[in-house]
Design an enzyme around this catalytic site. Structure first.
Site, PDB file in Angstrom:
ATOM      1  N   CYS A 143     -14.733  35.518 -19.484  1.00 45.42           N
ATOM      2  CA  CYS A 143     -15.461  34.460 -18.789  1.00 45.42           C
ATOM      3  C   CYS A 143     -14.448  33.655 -17.984  1.00 45.42           C
ATOM      4  O   CYS A 143     -13.385  34.160 -17.641  1.00 45.42           O
ATOM      5  CB  CYS A 143     -16.274  33.601 -19.753  1.00 45.42           C
ATOM      6  SG  CYS A 143     -15.318  32.557 -20.866  1.00 45.42           S
ATOM      7  N   ASP A 162     -24.133  29.806 -18.255  1.00 43.21           N
ATOM      8  CA  ASP A 162     -22.897  29.080 -18.575  1.00 43.21           C
ATOM      9  C   ASP A 162     -23.252  27.740 -19.215  1.00 43.21           C
ATOM     10  O   ASP A 162     -23.826  26.876 -18.556  1.00 43.21           O
ATOM     11  CB  ASP A 162     -22.078  28.860 -17.316  1.00 43.21           C
ATOM     12  CG  ASP A 162     -20.703  28.262 -17.589  1.00 43.21           C
ATOM     13  OD1 ASP A 162     -20.384  27.974 -18.762  1.00 43.21           O
ATOM     14  OD2 ASP A 162     -19.947  28.093 -16.620  1.00 43.21           O
ATOM     15  N   ARG A 164     -18.382  31.012 -23.471  1.00 43.40           N
ATOM     16  CA  ARG A 164     -19.136  32.268 -23.587  1.00 43.40           C
ATOM     17  C   ARG A 164     -18.344  33.406 -24.193  1.00 43.40           C
ATOM     18  O   ARG A 164     -18.815  34.060 -25.143  1.00 43.40           O
ATOM     19  CB  ARG A 164     -19.664  32.703 -22.214  1.00 43.40           C
ATOM     20  CG  ARG A 164     -20.772  31.817 -21.699  1.00 43.40           C
ATOM     21  CD  ARG A 164     -21.138  32.136 -20.281  1.00 43.40           C
ATOM     22  NE  ARG A 164     -20.051  31.676 -19.402  1.00 43.40           N
ATOM     23  CZ  ARG A 164     -20.071  31.774 -18.090  1.00 43.40           C
ATOM     24  NH1 ARG A 164     -21.105  32.343 -17.481  1.00 43.40           N
ATOM     25  NH2 ARG A 164     -19.077  31.324 -17.357  1.00 43.40           N
TER      26      ARG A 164
END
Length: 147
Positions: free
Chosen positions: A8, A118, A14
Site C-alpha cells: 500500500c 483507504d 491496509r
C-alpha cells in the site's frame, strides 16, 4: 513456497491488516510480508488498524517497511491495494510485471474498481469496514492461490 507481499502507500493501514489477516490463517506453504511505496521505515501500524486487529483476535507486531528491490525479489506474488500502487511498482520494477496485481484484479479478473478502500485519516468504523473488505478478499485469495 508461495511468498505473498501486500503493498500500500505508507505500510501502516491496509497492507499490515492484509498481512495480519493472511498470517492468522497459518497456511502451510504460504509466507507473507507487507511494504509501502512511500513508507517510512520503523513505524507501527496506525492505532485504528491495531485496534481492529486486536478486536478480531489477531496479533501483529508491525514495523513499516519501504518497498525495495529486496521485497520485490523475495515475493512470488505481489498484491497492491490500488492501481496506483501497481503502476508505481511497474514503473520502478518492470521485471515484476508477471507477479504484480491489485488484490481485486487477481481475484476478479474483469472487475472495474480494482482499489481497496483507504481508511487513512478515517474513523474506527472506516477501519472496521476496510478490515471486513480485506478479510473477504483474502478468503477468496486463499482459494485462488490453492488452484
Amino acid at each position: 513456497m508461495i511468498k505473498v507481499l501486500f503493498v500500500c502507500t505508507g505500510n501502516t493501514c491496509r497492507s499490515p491488516m492484509a498481512e495480519a489477516i493472511l498470517r492468522s490463517k497459518n497456511i502451510p506453504g504460504i509466507e507473507v510480508k507487507s511494504a509501502g511505496v512511500f513508507a517510512a521505515a520503523g513505524q507501527g501500524a496506525s492505532p485504528y488498524a491495531k485496534d481492529v486487529l486486536t478486536k478480531n483476535s489477531m496479533t501483529h507486531n508491525h514495523i513499516s517497511t519501504p518497498l525495495t528491490e529486496r521485497e520485490i525479489n523475495w515475493a512470488t506474488h505481489i498484491f497492491t491495494m490500488t492501481e496506483y500502487h501497481k503502476w508505481m511498482i511497474m514503473d520502478s520494477y518492470p521485471r515484476a510485471l508477471d507477479k504484480t496485481f491489485t488484490l481485486k484484479e487477481f481475484i476478479f479478473a474483469d472487475i472495474k474498481d480494482r482499489d481497496v478502500s483507504d481508511p487513512f485519516g478515517g474513523s474506527q468504523n472506516i477501519y472496521n469496514e476496510t478490515f471486513r473488505e480485506l478479510s473477504d478478499l483474502i478468503d477468496q485469495l486463499i482459494d485462488k492461490l490453492r488452484l
